[in-house]
Every structure is written in C-alpha cells, then in structure tokens.
Enzyme design. Structure first.
Site, PDB file in Angstrom:
ATOM      1  N   ASP A   1     -11.762  -6.773  31.015  1.00  0.00           N
ATOM      2  CA  ASP A   1     -12.879  -7.713  31.095  1.00  0.00           C
ATOM      3  C   ASP A   1     -13.786  -7.428  32.298  1.00  0.00           C
ATOM      4  O   ASP A   1     -13.516  -6.526  33.091  1.00  0.00           O
ATOM      5  CB  ASP A   1     -12.299  -9.143  31.135  1.00  0.00           C
ATOM      6  CG  ASP A   1     -13.177 -10.158  30.436  1.00  0.00           C
ATOM      7  OD1 ASP A   1     -14.367  -9.888  30.248  1.00  0.00           O
ATOM      8  OD2 ASP A   1     -12.669 -11.251  30.094  1.00  0.00           O
TER       9      ASP A   1
ATOM     10  N   ASP B   1     -19.254 -13.729  24.280  1.00  0.00           N
ATOM     11  CA  ASP B   1     -18.120 -14.264  23.497  1.00  0.00           C
ATOM     12  C   ASP B   1     -18.569 -14.939  22.203  1.00  0.00           C
ATOM     13  O   ASP B   1     -19.529 -15.717  22.189  1.00  0.00           O
ATOM     14  CB  ASP B   1     -17.356 -15.297  24.329  1.00  0.00           C
ATOM     15  CG  ASP B   1     -16.613 -14.647  25.481  1.00  0.00           C
ATOM     16  OD1 ASP B   1     -16.753 -13.421  25.674  1.00  0.00           O
ATOM     17  OD2 ASP B   1     -15.895 -15.371  26.185  1.00  0.00           O
TER      18      ASP B   1
END
Ligand code: GLA
Length: 405
Positions: free
Chosen positions: A172, A227
């Site tokens: 990430d 996301d």
C-alpha cells in the site's frame, strides 16, 4: 543514368544524423531491455501469467481479521468449489500486525488476532492446497495506522514474509513521506526477488503516479484507482478509470481497478453480474471481497461462472476495453486466443434499451460468420453475421465469446 552529387558539408550532416538516430535507438533498446529483464525474472517465478485469483479480507472485514476467519475462509474456498475454479490466494489485508516492531525491528503478528503466528496460519492455508498473501505499506505506517509500514525495512520485512511462507504481497501507499513511488515500490520488488521465494507482488499505489507506465517491470499488478465501494457509481467509475491503461497490461503484469464487491449486498444481481463481467474482460485481478463462509446461490452463480473466468484467464492476455459508447449504452470487447473475440453489451442507463456491436466495432471482418456463445445463458447461436444485438434491462449486460466459423 543521372548522377546525384552530394557536397561534403551535406555528407557530414547526413552521417551525423544517421549516427544520432542509431545511438538514440540503441539507448531505447537498452532501457526497454532492462525492464524486460526484470519482468522476465518475475515471469520465471511463474507468477502473473494470467490475472491473480483469490480472496482478500478488506472489503468485507476491514481491520476485523483473525486466525479463525482466515482458516474458515480457506476451508470455504475449497468446500464451495471456488478453489477448483482457479481462486487460489487467501490474502490478509491491513491490521494483522502489532503497532510496534520487536527489539530486532521485526514485524510482529497481532497476538490477539493471530495467537499462533502467521507461519502456522500459512501452513494451514497451504495444507488446503491454497496460497497465502499478506499486506504491507510503502510508508512509515499502514493506512489504518494500526501497524508499521516497510519504508526503510524492505529487505527485513521481505525476509520475514518469505520465512513465514508468504506467497503474495499487497503493498500500500499510505504515509509515504513524499518519497518517489518508483523508488519505494522497486525497493520492495527487489527485496522480494532477493528472498528467492516466488512472491506475487501487487502494487497498491492507487494510480496516483500512473503506475501502468512504470510498474510492469517491478510487479505483477498495480492499482489504477482509489478504493472501490460497494455501489454502482463506485464500481463503474473504477471500470472507466482502469480502461485507459489497457494497452499496458499483459502476461506478467496487470491493471488492477480494485477488488470485487460481488456478494456484499450493495448492488443488484444484474449490477454484480456487470461488475464481474467487466473485471473479467479487462483482465483485472479476480480477488473476492465477500464473506465466503455464507456465500448465497446468486453470488456463487456469478463468481463461479467458469466461462467468464476463462475469458479473464485466457492465454493471449490482452485487456479488453470500451470500444463504443452511445450515451449510457456501451460495447466493451477484446481479442482472445484462437482468433476469438469477447464482447460485452452493457446498459448503464436507467431504462431498458437495445445495444448492438457491429463487427467493425470489435475487430471482426465484415464478412465473418461466428458462433456466439452467451456466457451467462450458457447457450450458443450459430452463424451470426454483421452484428450482435440484445435488449437489456437497466444496468444489465450480456457477455459473449464470438468464434469465427
Ligand atoms: C488502502 C487500500 C485498501 C486497503 C486499506 C487498508 O485504502 O487502498 O485496499 O488495503 O488501505 O487500510
């Protein structure tokens, strides 16, 4: 015969021009070659020849994962029959570790979630014939801020993952201190290769710095979007953002518009069918995001559609894309192995409508006669000519494979 006389200044100019072109070509070949070299190393690990398939904890269980859940999910992946269809990775997302490293700087599994550690869990997942993935961050802390990131600890953490038997890393982008993403992501890529264990490398950079243009030489997939949420608008938005990077995907490295929401309850059955169809055609990772332990028939019918999965996993590895748009009515298509073509007719509008794909829209010769296999009805229509057409309810799609006769 006429003779052409070339003056000496002109001759010098021509020689210099030819030399300059040759040097710049050689530099380009060398640069490209280095990228290809790293990419071949990843391919030699046997990873990412087709988009990855599996499950990840985040969409349904953000920060609520634990040993029991992961073991039960692995069990369900096998008992439901999904693993036999190609879903193989069971991936832990954020929050699996303690907030602080130990005295030697190692990441520590969160004792209240994973009392037996990650190695024991990996052994269990492997014993089911599956693979296990883990989550890290190319910054100082992960996005949920509950565990450390790997910036500055790349080799140490890669070695820890390898020692536990990890097969996949999602990496990430939070709290990255503004350090160049290519630098941060390639550091971990090299560290993973150095462990000698084949570890699928999934970059989660959210598409901020156009990773499609540089990540193919570093990892096996790269996020192209922020996301996903379990809504129609979020899903369709991600499909569109991902679409523009289509030409950068191929065996070894894939565009990733984020994980699947199918089965989480926020969209209708037709919307989930569209979500899965578009992800499959776009050669996106098929990472399930629902609770596999309580999967219902409708969800299984979508996620378990072998014919749609086969489009995603096709050996040609070309990302299908949007080829025609008329308001909310769209045609998406892409080539498959064996001169076949995959096509989706998609009604993104609010009312029932008829959509047609002409052969010229989807790369077929105008004279072609095809067998049209409907991948959701599981029926074949023979000798279809000129176009394929369907009338579709709001938010519904049709997906076909067209095989020239
Ligand atoms: C980021 C990622 C998500 C998920 C969360 C976890 O938002 O993009 O996919 O991993 O972090 O906190």
């Amino acid at each position: 015969m006429a003779r052409v006389r070339i003056s000496s200044p002109l001759l010098v100019f021509l020689i210099c021009t030819v030399l300059a072109i040759a040097v710049s070509h050689a530099a380009r070949v060398q640069k490209h070659g280095e990228g290809e070299e790293t990419r071949r190393k990843l391919l030699n690990n046997g990873l990412g020849h087709s988009p990855q398939m599996g499950w990840n904890s985040y969409n349904h269980f953000p920060c609520k994962l634990n040993d029991k859940l992961i073991r039960e999910t692995a069990d369900a992946m096998v008992s439901s029959g999904l693993s036999a269809l190609g879903y193989e990775y069971i991936n832990l997302d954020d929050c699996w570790a303690e907030l602080n490293r130990d005295s030697k700087g190692n990441l520590v599994p969160k004792a209240s979630f994973f009392p037996y550690g990650i190695k024991a869990l990996a052994d269990y997942v492997h014993s089911k014939g599956l693979k296990i993935g883990i989550y890290g961050d190319a910054g100082t802390q992960t996005c949920a801020k509950t565990m450390p990131g790997s910036l500055g600890f790349e080799e140490q953490d890669a070695n820890t993952f390898a020692s536990w038997g990890i097969d996949y890393l999602k990496y990430d982008n939070c709290h990255n201190k503004g350090v160049n993403p290519q630098e941060r992501y390639s550091k971990m890529g090299k560290a993973l290769l150095k462990t000698g264990r084949p570890i699928f490398y999934s970059l989660c950079e959210w598409g901020q710095d156009n990773p499609a243009t540089w990540a193919p030489s570093i990892g096996n997939s790269w996020r192209t979007t922020g996301d996903i949420k379990d809504t129609w608008d979020s899903m369709t938005g991600r499909a569109d953002q991902n679409n523009k990077w289509a030409s950068y995907a191929g065996p070894g490295g894939w565009n990733d518009p984020d994980m699947l929401e199918v089965g989480n309850g926020g969209m209708s059955k037709e919307e989930y069918r569209s979500h899965f169809s578009i992800w499959a055609l776009a050669k996106a990772p098929l990472i399930l995001g629902c609770d596999l332990r309580s999967i219902d028939n409708d969800t299984f019918e979508i996620l378990g559609n072998k014919e749609v999965i086969a489009v995603n996993q096709d050996t040609l590895g070309v990302q299908g894309k949007k080829v025609k748009k008329n308001g909310d009515l769209e045609v998406w298509a892409g080539p498959l192995s064996g001169k076949r073509v995959a096509v989706i007719l998609w009604n993104r509008g609010d009312s029932k409508a008829t959509i047609a794909a002409q052969w010229s829209d989807i790369g077929l010769k105008s004279s072609a006669a095809v067998d049209a296999r409907d991948l959701w009805e599981h029926t074949t229509t023979h000798t279809v000519k000129h176009k394929i057409e369907a009338t579709l309810e709001s938010h519904a799609c049709k997906m076909y494979i067209l095989t020239p006769q």
